[in-house]
Design a protein around this motif. Structure first.
Motif, PDB file in Angstrom:
ATOM      1  N   ILE A 164       9.571  12.768 -29.811  1.00 34.52           N
ATOM      2  CA  ILE A 164       9.743  13.043 -28.380  1.00 34.52           C
ATOM      3  C   ILE A 164      11.003  13.872 -28.205  1.00 34.52           C
ATOM      4  CG2 ILE A 164      10.108  12.052 -26.098  1.00 34.52           C
ATOM      5  CD1 ILE A 164       8.652   9.548 -27.084  1.00 34.52           C
ATOM      6  N   GLU A 165      10.865  15.054 -27.629  1.00 32.96           N
ATOM      7  CA  GLU A 165      12.021  15.913 -27.372  1.00 32.96           C
ATOM      8  C   GLU A 165      12.508  15.697 -25.946  1.00 32.96           C
ATOM      9  OE1 GLU A 165      13.582  20.392 -28.436  1.00 32.96           O
ATOM     10  OE2 GLU A 165      11.428  20.036 -28.280  1.00 32.96           O
ATOM     11  N   VAL A 166      13.813  15.491 -25.789  1.00 31.51           N
ATOM     12  CA  VAL A 166      14.417  15.296 -24.476  1.00 31.51           C
ATOM     13  C   VAL A 166      15.414  16.414 -24.228  1.00 31.51           C
ATOM     14  CG1 VAL A 166      14.102  12.793 -24.521  1.00 31.51           C
ATOM     15  CG2 VAL A 166      16.213  13.772 -25.399  1.00 31.51           C
ATOM     16  N   ASP A 167      15.543  16.803 -22.979  1.00 32.93           N
ATOM     17  CA  ASP A 167      16.479  17.863 -22.616  1.00 32.93           C
ATOM     18  C   ASP A 167      17.906  17.322 -22.624  1.00 32.93           C
ATOM     19  OD1 ASP A 167      18.017  19.561 -20.374  1.00 32.93           O
ATOM     20  OD2 ASP A 167      16.387  20.775 -21.189  1.00 32.93           O
ATOM     21  N   ARG A 168      18.844  18.157 -23.031  1.00 35.03           N
ATOM     22  CA  ARG A 168      20.237  17.700 -23.117  1.00 35.03           C
ATOM     23  C   ARG A 168      20.804  17.348 -21.744  1.00 35.03           C
ATOM     24  NH1 ARG A 168      24.145  22.909 -24.269  1.00 35.03           N
ATOM     25  NH2 ARG A 168      23.665  24.075 -22.371  1.00 35.03           N
ATOM     26  N   ASP A 169      20.214  17.887 -20.666  1.00 34.02           N
ATOM     27  CA  ASP A 169      20.678  17.570 -19.318  1.00 34.02           C
ATOM     28  C   ASP A 169      20.116  16.262 -18.800  1.00 34.02           C
ATOM     29  OD1 ASP A 169      22.162  19.935 -19.181  1.00 34.02           O
ATOM     30  OD2 ASP A 169      20.420  21.084 -18.486  1.00 34.02           O
ATOM     31  N   GLU A 170      19.277  15.599 -19.584  1.00 31.97           N
ATOM     32  CA  GLU A 170      18.641  14.356 -19.156  1.00 31.97           C
ATOM     33  C   GLU A 170      19.117  13.170 -19.990  1.00 31.97           C
ATOM     34  OE1 GLU A 170      16.945  14.274 -16.545  1.00 31.97           O
ATOM     35  OE2 GLU A 170      16.337  16.333 -16.182  1.00 31.97           O
ATOM     36  N   VAL A 171      20.354  13.249 -20.486  1.00 26.94           N
ATOM     37  CA  VAL A 171      20.867  12.154 -21.315  1.00 26.94           C
ATOM     38  C   VAL A 171      20.892  10.844 -20.537  1.00 26.94           C
ATOM     39  CG1 VAL A 171      22.912  11.311 -22.531  1.00 26.94           C
ATOM     40  CG2 VAL A 171      22.189  13.674 -22.811  1.00 26.94           C
ATOM     41  N   ALA A 172      21.132  10.919 -19.229  1.00 29.58           N
ATOM     42  CA  ALA A 172      21.180   9.699 -18.422  1.00 29.58           C
ATOM     43  C   ALA A 172      19.848   8.960 -18.407  1.00 29.58           C
ATOM     44  CB  ALA A 172      21.612  10.035 -16.994  1.00 29.58           C
TER      45      ALA A 172
ATOM     46  N   HIS B  56       9.521  14.972 -23.091  1.00 29.90           N
ATOM     47  CA  HIS B  56       9.685  13.960 -22.049  1.00 29.90           C
ATOM     48  C   HIS B  56      10.131  14.604 -20.751  1.00 29.90           C
ATOM     49  CE1 HIS B  56      11.966  10.395 -20.210  1.00 29.90           C
ATOM     50  NE2 HIS B  56      10.683  10.148 -20.099  1.00 29.90           N
ATOM     51  N   GLU B  57       9.435  14.262 -19.660  1.00 32.74           N
ATOM     52  CA  GLU B  57       9.781  14.731 -18.320  1.00 32.74           C
ATOM     53  C   GLU B  57      10.191  13.513 -17.495  1.00 32.74           C
ATOM     54  OE1 GLU B  57      10.013  17.719 -17.507  1.00 32.74           O
ATOM     55  OE2 GLU B  57       8.830  18.860 -18.944  1.00 32.74           O
ATOM     56  N   PRO B  58      11.483  13.190 -17.417  1.00 30.56           N
ATOM     57  CA  PRO B  58      11.900  11.941 -16.771  1.00 30.56           C
ATOM     58  C   PRO B  58      11.584  11.878 -15.282  1.00 30.56           C
ATOM     59  CG  PRO B  58      13.804  13.287 -17.356  1.00 30.56           C
ATOM     60  CD  PRO B  58      12.616  13.922 -17.990  1.00 30.56           C
ATOM     61  N   LYS B  59      11.548  13.017 -14.585  1.00 26.95           N
ATOM     62  CA  LYS B  59      11.265  12.981 -13.143  1.00 26.95           C
ATOM     63  C   LYS B  59       9.877  12.442 -12.864  1.00 26.95           C
ATOM     64  CE  LYS B  59      14.427  16.732 -11.883  1.00 26.95           C
ATOM     65  NZ  LYS B  59      14.553  18.089 -11.281  1.00 26.95           N
TER      66      LYS B  59
ATOM     67  N   ARG C  68       0.834  -1.214   0.000  1.00 33.32           N
ATOM     68  CA  ARG C  68       0.000   0.000   0.000  1.00 33.32           C
ATOM     69  C   ARG C  68       0.864   1.257   0.000  1.00 33.32           C
ATOM     70  NH1 ARG C  68      -3.006  -3.149   3.676  1.00 33.32           N
ATOM     71  NH2 ARG C  68      -2.028  -2.091   5.450  1.00 33.32           N
ATOM     72  N   LEU C  69       2.031   1.205   0.659  1.00 35.69           N
ATOM     73  CA  LEU C  69       2.908   2.370   0.727  1.00 35.69           C
ATOM     74  C   LEU C  69       3.672   2.594  -0.572  1.00 35.69           C
ATOM     75  CD1 LEU C  69       4.407   1.943   4.312  1.00 35.69           C
ATOM     76  CD2 LEU C  69       2.751   3.660   3.570  1.00 35.69           C
ATOM     77  N   ALA C  70       3.865   1.556  -1.346  1.00 35.24           N
ATOM     78  CA  ALA C  70       4.633   1.697  -2.579  1.00 35.24           C
ATOM     79  C   ALA C  70       3.869   2.551  -3.584  1.00 35.24           C
ATOM     80  CB  ALA C  70       4.911   0.320  -3.180  1.00 35.24           C
ATOM     81  N   PRO C  71       4.561   3.410  -4.312  1.00 34.53           N
ATOM     82  CA  PRO C  71       3.862   4.236  -5.309  1.00 34.53           C
ATOM     83  C   PRO C  71       3.289   3.358  -6.414  1.00 34.53           C
ATOM     84  CG  PRO C  71       6.239   4.419  -5.578  1.00 34.53           C
ATOM     85  CD  PRO C  71       6.012   3.653  -4.306  1.00 34.53           C
ATOM     86  N   PRO C  72       2.148   3.740  -6.949  1.00 29.98           N
ATOM     87  CA  PRO C  72       1.560   2.943  -8.029  1.00 29.98           C
ATOM     88  C   PRO C  72       2.441   3.015  -9.273  1.00 29.98           C
ATOM     89  CG  PRO C  72       0.393   5.023  -7.809  1.00 29.98           C
ATOM     90  CD  PRO C  72       1.360   4.937  -6.645  1.00 29.98           C
ATOM     91  N   PRO C  73       2.427   1.994 -10.092  1.00 30.61           N
ATOM     92  CA  PRO C  73       3.221   2.052 -11.338  1.00 30.61           C
ATOM     93  C   PRO C  73       2.691   3.150 -12.230  1.00 30.61           C
ATOM     94  CG  PRO C  73       1.709   0.178 -11.361  1.00 30.61           C
ATOM     95  CD  PRO C  73       1.660   0.757  -9.982  1.00 30.61           C
ATOM     96  N   PRO C  74       3.569   3.833 -12.971  1.00 32.11           N
ATOM     97  CA  PRO C  74       3.104   4.911 -13.842  1.00 32.11           C
ATOM     98  C   PRO C  74       2.149   4.386 -14.900  1.00 32.11           C
ATOM     99  CG  PRO C  74       5.389   4.312 -14.339  1.00 32.11           C
ATOM    100  CD  PRO C  74       5.023   3.595 -13.094  1.00 32.11           C
TER     101      PRO C  74
END
Length: 283
Positions: A118-126, A41-44, A22-28
């Motif tokens: 899908i556009e990704v930010d260059r700071d989110e390459v990881a 894309h918002e990876p967070k 119950r405490l675990a976050p639901p899957p996206p």
């Protein structure tokens, strides 16, 4: 623990497991790629934010006919499932690298509805390896765009990108085409050597140059000369009905104030002129 205590602990362990679940976050939730054709894309948040279609037509981008033709040819092969290459668009700023990608995508997406960008930010390459793993299970075909890519943080970002493009033991996703734009052909910061010792700089340089080698198609965008700049101005003016007697003189004055000529400078001049004449432009 004895055999007698096991039945007594079983209900307690079950309650603990239920509480943790119950405490675990639901899957996206599964992404809804039917909401648009372009996404950010918002990876967070593991989110795909819909974006409006790119407003400029591909034929409005003048002076880069060879680059447009080569990019569209590769993108069309990808759209129909033929072998294609990841693309690095490199050259001076403002010459149309990102615009070509988006305008070509919108043009072909009219013909191939399964195409998504899908556009990704260059700071989110990881975040690219898990993103690619998610996309490989989908039926759509994805152009993943990273604008103004460079490895300011050293080789770690390059390793993440190589991992995404190579796909590990599973191989690269067949339904993902990665496109990067950069001002630098080898994606390295200019002060790369100055910030590191000679050995570390050489090793990181080798690592990062090996990343650019993963792009099978390099398309260069040279600086825009005066004739091409004025041709772009005339093309925009004809398309949007911007009539002034001294169009070219004003366009050249605008470029002098900006310190250079490029497709971006041409579009900014046209926006200023359209505002002066009370003409609405695509936004």
């Amino acid at each position: 623990m004895t055999d007698a205590t096991v039945p007594l602990l079983a209900p307690l362990l079950t309650r603990i497991a239920d509480a943790l679940e119950r405490l675990a976050p639901p899957p996206p939730a599964a992404p809804d790629f039917g909401a648009a054709r372009l996404f950010r894309h918002e990876p967070k948040d593991a989110a795909f934010v819909p974006a409006p279609d790119y407003p400029l037509a591909l034929d409005l981008l003048v002076g880069i006919e060879r680059q447009k033709a080569r990019f569209v040819e590769n993108l069309r092969r990808f759209a129909v499932g033929l072998p294609s290459n990841h693309v690095l668009l490199w050259g001076v700023r403002g010459t149309g690298k990102s615009s070509v990608t988006k305008a070509a995508f919108v043009t072909l997406a009219d013909e191939f509805p399964a195409l998504k960008l899908i556009e990704v930010d260059r700071d989110e390459v990881a975040a690219l390896p898990p993103l690619f793993d998610l996309l490989r299970t989908r039926s759509e075909r994805f152009v993943v765009l990273c604008d103004d890519l460079s490895f300011e943080d050293g080789a770690a970002a390059g390793k993440a990108l190589k991992s995404a493009l190579e796909g590990g033991v599973s191989g690269p996703p067949e339904n993902v085409l990665f496109v990067a734009t950069s001002n630098r052909r080898h994606l390295m910061p200019r002060d790369h050597v100055e910030r590191q010792g000679a050995i570390a700089a050489a090793e990181n340089a080798e690592e990062e140059m090996s990343v650019s080698d993963r792009f099978g198609l390099w398309i260069g965008f040279p600086p825009m000369d005066q004739d091409t700049y004025l041709a772009a101005i005339r093309s925009y003016a004809d398309q949007f009905g911007l009539k002034v007697p001294d169009l070219e003189r004003r366009a050249l004055q605008w470029s002098q104030l900006r310190g250079g000529r490029s497709g971006r400078v041409a579009w900014q001049f046209v926006r200023d002129l359209a505002g002066e004449l009370g003409v609405k432009l695509p936004s």
